[in-house]
Structure formats: structure tokens, C-alpha cells
Write a protein that holds these residues in place. Structure first.
Motif, PDB file in Angstrom:
ATOM      1  N   TRP A 166     -10.179 -10.808  -4.905  1.00  0.00           N
ATOM      2  CA  TRP A 166      -9.863 -10.995  -3.493  1.00  0.00           C
ATOM      3  C   TRP A 166      -8.694 -10.093  -3.118  1.00  0.00           C
ATOM      4  N   GLU A 167      -8.870  -9.308  -2.071  1.00  0.00           N
ATOM      5  CA  GLU A 167      -7.745  -8.574  -1.515  1.00  0.00           C
ATOM      6  C   GLU A 167      -7.009  -9.525  -0.575  1.00  0.00           C
ATOM      7  N   ILE A 168      -5.735  -9.706  -0.816  1.00  0.00           N
ATOM      8  CA  ILE A 168      -5.000 -10.702  -0.043  1.00  0.00           C
ATOM      9  C   ILE A 168      -3.876 -10.092   0.794  1.00  0.00           C
ATOM     10  N   GLY A 169      -3.865  -8.771   0.949  1.00  0.00           N
ATOM     11  CA  GLY A 169      -2.875  -8.179   1.834  1.00  0.00           C
ATOM     12  C   GLY A 169      -2.450  -6.785   1.415  1.00  0.00           C
ATOM     13  N   GLU A 170      -1.830  -6.082   2.348  1.00  0.00           N
ATOM     14  CA  GLU A 170      -1.297  -4.750   2.063  1.00  0.00           C
ATOM     15  C   GLU A 170      -0.091  -4.498   2.956  1.00  0.00           C
ATOM     16  N   THR A 171       0.867  -3.771   2.431  1.00  0.00           N
ATOM     17  CA  THR A 171       2.100  -3.509   3.152  1.00  0.00           C
ATOM     18  C   THR A 171       2.688  -2.171   2.732  1.00  0.00           C
ATOM     19  N   GLU A 172       3.455  -1.557   3.619  1.00  0.00           N
ATOM     20  CA  GLU A 172       4.168  -0.318   3.297  1.00  0.00           C
ATOM     21  C   GLU A 172       5.457  -0.603   2.533  1.00  0.00           C
ATOM     22  N   ASP A 173       5.940  -1.843   2.608  1.00  0.00           N
ATOM     23  CA  ASP A 173       7.254  -2.219   2.098  1.00  0.00           C
ATOM     24  C   ASP A 173       7.155  -2.738   0.663  1.00  0.00           C
ATOM     25  N   LEU A 174       7.589  -1.934  -0.284  1.00  0.00           N
ATOM     26  CA  LEU A 174       7.505  -2.342  -1.683  1.00  0.00           C
ATOM     27  C   LEU A 174       8.381  -3.554  -1.963  1.00  0.00           C
TER      28      LEU A 174
ATOM     29  N   THR B  18      -4.362   6.069  -1.136  1.00  0.00           N
ATOM     30  CA  THR B  18      -4.191   7.513  -1.226  1.00  0.00           C
ATOM     31  C   THR B  18      -4.091   8.184   0.137  1.00  0.00           C
ATOM     32  N   GLU B  19      -4.696   7.572   1.157  1.00  0.00           N
ATOM     33  CA  GLU B  19      -4.722   8.226   2.467  1.00  0.00           C
ATOM     34  C   GLU B  19      -3.437   7.996   3.256  1.00  0.00           C
ATOM     35  N   LYS B  20      -2.742   6.889   2.973  1.00  0.00           N
ATOM     36  CA  LYS B  20      -1.461   6.618   3.615  1.00  0.00           C
ATOM     37  C   LYS B  20      -0.679   5.662   2.743  1.00  0.00           C
ATOM     38  N   ARG B  21       0.597   5.494   3.049  1.00  0.00           N
ATOM     39  CA  ARG B  21       1.438   4.636   2.219  1.00  0.00           C
ATOM     40  C   ARG B  21       1.049   3.177   2.423  1.00  0.00           C
ATOM     41  N   LEU B  22       0.498   2.580   1.404  1.00  0.00           N
ATOM     42  CA  LEU B  22       0.145   1.166   1.428  1.00  0.00           C
ATOM     43  C   LEU B  22       0.123   0.638  -0.004  1.00  0.00           C
ATOM     44  N   PHE B  23       0.767  -0.496  -0.198  1.00  0.00           N
ATOM     45  CA  PHE B  23       0.669  -1.218  -1.462  1.00  0.00           C
ATOM     46  C   PHE B  23      -0.319  -2.358  -1.244  1.00  0.00           C
ATOM     47  N   ARG B  24      -1.405  -2.338  -1.992  1.00  0.00           N
ATOM     48  CA  ARG B  24      -2.474  -3.318  -1.814  1.00  0.00           C
ATOM     49  C   ARG B  24      -2.376  -4.395  -2.887  1.00  0.00           C
ATOM     50  N   LEU B  25      -2.422  -5.647  -2.451  1.00  0.00           N
ATOM     51  CA  LEU B  25      -2.273  -6.792  -3.347  1.00  0.00           C
ATOM     52  C   LEU B  25      -3.593  -7.544  -3.441  1.00  0.00           C
ATOM     53  N   SER B  26      -4.027  -7.795  -4.671  1.00  0.00           N
ATOM     54  CA  SER B  26      -5.266  -8.535  -4.900  1.00  0.00           C
ATOM     55  C   SER B  26      -5.015  -9.613  -5.937  1.00  0.00           C
TER      56      SER B  26
END
Length: 229
Positions: free
Chosen positions: A84-92, A68-76
Motif C-alpha cells: 500500500w502506498e500511504i503517502g508522499e512528501t518533499e520533506d525528508l 525520479t521526475e521530481k523531488r518526492l519521498f514515497r512511503l509504502s
């Protein structure tokens, strides 16, 4: 109106839409499907999915969420009792490609090399050390919510073979699965009818039914069901 409300959820504190691609598509699932089609990827996303993304794979469920605070797609990746959170990226688009590669079975090393945003060291270490299984046993055996299953869980965990099976509770029955991350792995359901009588179902076999098993035969029966071809 629905699309407008969804769009408002994608706004940051300054009123900027962080996810115009998601807003334009209507929801996160639709945006992911569009990206997957553009890239020729199969991400296995169910038709009913919209903003809640949960994709079943042989290595657990992949979940995608937006920040919500910035553009990030979080992958778990989720298995019962663990996330487990395994990464996040701006690129869908990159995220969609990573999901497809995960589903296709690309090795963890291959995923980390191909997708720099993925952080798999902790996840891989937990799998290699057997931590998911041992922690799951500990969690179930100390959970007041599952007190009714404690006696059965202790009986199963005392066996040197069965204690290496991944346990979960399904509608009051103890489920033992050979591979913790593989939903299609060999597995059984066990219920305790009395202290001397149990019922077991071999999940995934043709015409699976509940079978009554005497207490004296329970461990041997489960060992055979889970380990023998």
C-alpha cells in the motif's frame, strides 16, 4: 566515484539534483538517519541499509523510495503479497517523523491528523474489512508456484477458525499468523510430510521444535496453538 554515481541517479532530465541532502549524506538511509538524529526520532533503520529502505514494524514493513521526475519521498507499507502506498512528501524530515510515529504505534487516525501527506483511508479500510487475509488465501490457493501446498492450504482454509489466520509460504511451509500486520504475533509453521502426517512448529515459543502431528489431530492442534493462552 561511488558518491558521484549516486548523485547522478538523483538528477532529473534537466541535470538538477533533486535530492542534494541525500547526495551529501551518501545515500538515502544515511540521510534519513541524520534527519532522525536531528529530530530525536527512532526510525529503526538497520545499519546495513543504504538505498533500499525496509523497516520492520508491528504493522508491516515500511518502505521509502524516491521519485525520479521530481523531488518526492514515497512511503509504502508492505505485508506478504500486498503493498500500500500511504503517502508522499518533499520533506525528508517530515517523512522521518512519520516513520517514527508509525513505529511507536500512533493510531491510523492520529497519523492522518498529524501528517497531512499520509493517505490511510484505503489501507485502514482493508485492515478493518479483513481484506488482507481473505485476498492472501485467494492468492495462495490460485498460485501455480505454490501448487505443492494447495492440498494443505485447502485443508487449513476449510476450518472456520484457521481461515481467519493470515497465511504465507516460508521455505515450503505454510505459516499461519494471527495478526496479519504484526510480525511478532502468535504463529505456526506447518509442513505436510504425507497425507496422514504433518509437522508443526510453534514459532516464537522457547526452544521451538518441529512436532509430528497426525492428520486427525492437525486442525485441533493448530487451533490450540494459535488461539489458546
Amino acid at each position: 566515484m561511488v558518491r558521484l554515481l549516486k548523485g547522478l541517479r538523483h538528477m532529473n532530465a534537466h541535470g538538477k539534483d533533486l535530492y542534494p541532502d541525500v547526495t551529501a549524506s551518501g545515500d538515502l538511509a544515511s540521510a534519513m538517519r541524520k534527519e532522525a538524529q536531528l529530530r530525536g526520532c527512532d526510525i529503526g533503520l538497520e545499519r546495513w541499509a543504504s538505498d533500499v529502505i525496509s523497516i520492520q514494524t508491528v504493522r508491516g514493513y515500511l518502505s521509502v523510495a524516491t521519485a525520479t521526475e521530481k523531488r518526492l519521498f514515497r512511503l509504502s507499507v508492505d505485508i506478504p503479497g500486498f503493498i500500500w502506498e500511504i503517502g508522499e512528501t518533499e520533506d525528508l524530515g517530515l517523512l522521518v517523523e512519520a516513520v517514527a510515529a508509525w513505529r511507536e504505534g500512533l493510531s491510523l487516525d492520529g497519523l492522518a491528523a498529524r501528517f497531512e501527506f499520509m493517505e490511510l483511508d484505503t489501507f485502514a479500510g482493508a485492515l478493518e474489512s479483513g481484506e488482507p487475509t481473505s485476498l492472501q488465501w485467494t492468492g495462495l490457493l490460485s498460485s501455480e508456484f505454490h501448487r505443492k501446498q494447495w492440498a494443505l492450504l485447502r485443508r487449513l482454509h476449510a476450518d472456520e477458525v484457521l481461515q481467519h489466520m493470515f497465511p504465507t509460504i516460508t521455505h515450503g511451509a505454510v505459516r499461519l499468523r494471527v495478526e496479519p500486520m504484526d510480525a511478532r504475533s502468535r504463529q505456526v509453521l506447518v509442513t505436510e510430510e504425507t497425507g496422514e502426517r504433518y509437522e508443526v512448529m510453534r514459532v516464537g515459543v522457547p526452544e521451538a521444535v518441529w512436532t509430528e502431528v497426525p492428520a486427525a489431530d492437525l486442525i485441533a492442534y493448530l487451533r490450540t496453538a494459535l488461539t489458546e493462552e
